[in-house]
Design an enzyme around this catalytic site. Structure first.
Site, PDB file in Angstrom:
ATOM      1  N   HIS A   1       0.839  -1.208   0.000  1.00 29.48           N
ATOM      2  CA  HIS A   1       0.000   0.000   0.000  1.00 29.48           C
ATOM      3  C   HIS A   1       0.874   1.259   0.000  1.00 29.48           C
ATOM      4  O   HIS A   1       2.065   1.211   0.344  1.00 29.48           O
ATOM      5  CB  HIS A   1      -0.916  -0.016   1.230  1.00 29.48           C
ATOM      6  CG  HIS A   1      -0.138  -0.085   2.506  1.00 29.48           C
ATOM      7  ND1 HIS A   1       0.569   0.983   3.016  1.00 29.48           N
ATOM      8  CD2 HIS A   1       0.101  -1.128   3.344  1.00 29.48           C
ATOM      9  CE1 HIS A   1       1.182   0.616   4.115  1.00 29.48           C
ATOM     10  NE2 HIS A   1       0.922  -0.663   4.347  1.00 29.48           N
ATOM     11  N   GLY A   2       0.264   2.386  -0.322  1.00 34.58           N
ATOM     12  CA  GLY A   2       1.004   3.649  -0.356  1.00 34.58           C
ATOM     13  C   GLY A   2       1.194   4.263   1.026  1.00 34.58           C
ATOM     14  O   GLY A   2       0.862   3.642   2.050  1.00 34.58           O
TER      15      GLY A   2
END
Ligand SMILES: *[C@@H]1O[C@H](CO)[C@@H](O)[C@H](O)[C@H]1NC(C)=O
Ligand SMILES: *[C@@H]1O[C@H](CO)[C@@H](O)[C@H](O)[C@H]1NC(C)=O
Ligand SMILES: *[C@@H]1O[C@H](CO)[C@@H](O)[C@H](O)[C@H]1NC(C)=O
Length: 464
Positions: free
Chosen positions: A83-84
């Site tokens: 994920h970011g």
């Protein structure tokens, strides 16, 4: 020219807040980037591992594909992506608040950056932020999607997206689902696709670590599994870091615990990752201190998710088999001259998803394990989470069809080519897929999630 103008503009924009500390202007990394930014481990910005992105976030380096030969075509791409950028967890927010409060009430004000912390900076992190994806994290995935469409134009394409041959699988965690949505939006906006693109939520694949009983019992819930980390935390290197923090704030040494040092490091890292700000908290660490903090984090990941215990990587057998079964299917279809039904698979998970898989594949393995006593000897180690696992870290496996020459598989981490350990590159190009399958022959046949993850009947017992 461009970089200079940008720094000046940024400096003017945030003048008097957290910019332009003398020490950092001198370091040559620019006033908006902390001198210690490359040591943030899993709290690090993706741009630090690919600095050319700082100038142009959509730039790609096509030479990384080392296109095995002119007649090779990419026929399948599997991407396992973290994920970011996200907010801190509530546990870490609490630690940060405690440290902030200590500084606010007890630190000496002789340094201007301490006054900065006390009177200009406000504790804006709240418990309810709990690990959520931030706006920068949305951009991380949108931009990655566009870059992958530039790197693999025949695979990550409008036609393939509309035909449904780009598949999305995600962990159920909000930050992962939202990263997946951002990635998809990156593509649909690029090509003005109006139709919904589906994604599948699959925790058995993307959060296998929660479902592997043996891993949970023997490592995750077991304090002795990370004994080396605890020893390092009370060892001479970490003690010195804590003392230096206390000195910089004119505080008694006893007030700076390991949690406090960690919170201070997080404050610097999060302010930078989320807001691209070089905050006064970064003044609490010099480069050596940051290396010690990074090593503590690497120790944790090594013993909890990496080479430290065999079950760490074996817990990812389910993902390993899934990846190879897709590669096999794509390989079969390519050989038969058929279109590959699943041209691209985008799988979004966690650092804890990627690291066991990288470990199972044998990447970033040093000769000696990371221990509490070999910080100095490990200064050139390849196991560095800052390089491996920043936000939006990604493992790409690209299958090429090369005419007569057969199929080849190129691995990349964070858009940079890797070599499969123990498999020499064939004249600098990707190895044959058959050689890769040979290299992982044992795992392909003996790495079974159910068997490995049973608590009392692990394979050695069963075989005996
Ligand atoms: C592009 O990739 C090649 C091959 O990995 C590398 O040698 C080169 O330094 C990269 N260029 C940039 C700007 O990162
Ligand atoms: C995900 O995105 C939705 C809508 O964009 C937002 O309301 C939600 O807070 C986000 N969740 C997380 C955990 O980031
Ligand atoms: C906890 O970890 C230690 C060290 O790896 C190991 O010897 C022990 O058996 C583990 N305990 C459990 C309950 O698995």
């Amino acid at each position: 020219m461009r970089a200079v103008r940008r720094s000046v503009a940024l400096c003017l924009g945030v003048i008097g807040v957290a910019c332009c500390f003398r020490g950092h202007v001198d370091s040559g990394v620019g006033p908006d980037i902390p001198a210690i930014a490359e040591y943030f481990s899993t709290k690090g910005r993706y741009e630090e591992v690919n600095p050319y992105l700082i100038g142009d976030i959509l730039a790609v380096n096509k030479s990384v594909l080392r296109a095995p030969a002119a007649e090779c075509r990419a026929t399948h791409l599997t991407a396992v992506i973290r994920h970011g950028t996200r907010f801190p967890t509530s546990k870490n927010v609490r630690k940060m608040r405690q440290f902030y409060s200590l500084v606010l009430h007890k630190a000496s004000e002789k340094e201007s950056w301490v006054r900065e912390m006390k009177y200009r900076w406000t504790m804006w992190y709240t418990d309810d932020m709990d690990g959520r994806l931030v706006q920068k994290g949305v951009s991380d995935h949108r931009h990655l999607a566009v870059r992958l469409s530039k790197l693999f134009p025949s695979l990550v394409s409008e036609e393939k997206l509309r035909a449904g041959s780009i598949k999305f699988i995600t962990s159920s965690k909000h930050r992962c689902v939202n990263s997946t949505l951002a990635f998809k939006r990156g593509l649909t906006e690029l090509w003005a696709v109006e139709e919904e693109v589906d994604h599948e939520v699959n925790d058995a694949l993307m959060r296998f670590f929660d479902h592997c009983t043996r891993f949970v019992e023997e490592v995750d819930k077991n304090q002795s599994a990370t004994a080396e980390l605890e020893r390092f935390k009370s060892g001479p290197e970490m003690t010195r870091v804590k003392e230096k923090i206390a000195d910089r704030l004119s505080l008694q040494y006893s007030l700076i615990t390991e949690d406090m040092a960690e919170a201070a490091f997080y404050l610097c890292a999060y302010e930078f990752a989320i807001k691209t700000v070089n905050s006064p908290w970064c003044q609490l660490f010099d480069e050596v201190d940051a290396q010690v903090m990074e090593y503590a984090s690497d120790l944790k990941h090594f013993w909890k998710r990496g080479y430290g215990h065999d079950i760490n990587s074996k817990s990812s057998c389910i993902l390993f088999q899934d990846v190879f079964s897709r590669l096999d299917r794509a390989a079969e279809q390519s050989r038969a001259g058929l279109p590959v039904t699943e041209a691209v698979t985008i799988q979004v998970g966690h650092a804890e998803t990627l690291l066991p898989l990288l470990t199972l594949l044998g990447f970033f393995k040093d000769d000696a394990p990371l221990t509490s006593t070999n910080f100095a000897a490990q200064s050139d180690r390849s196991f560095r989470t800052s390089h491996m696992l920043p936000y939006a870290a990604n493992l790409l496996l690209v299958l090429f069809h090369c005419g007569e020459d057969g199929l080849r598989l190129q691995p990349l981490l964070n858009e940079k080519p890797l070599s499969f350990p123990g498999l020499p590159d064939h004249q600098g190009s990707a190895p044959l897929y058959s050689a890769v399958r040979q290299r992982y022959h044992d795992l392909l046949h003996n790495c079974d999630f159910e068997t490995e993850c049973q608590l009392f009947t692990h394979p050695t017992v069963m075989k005996g």
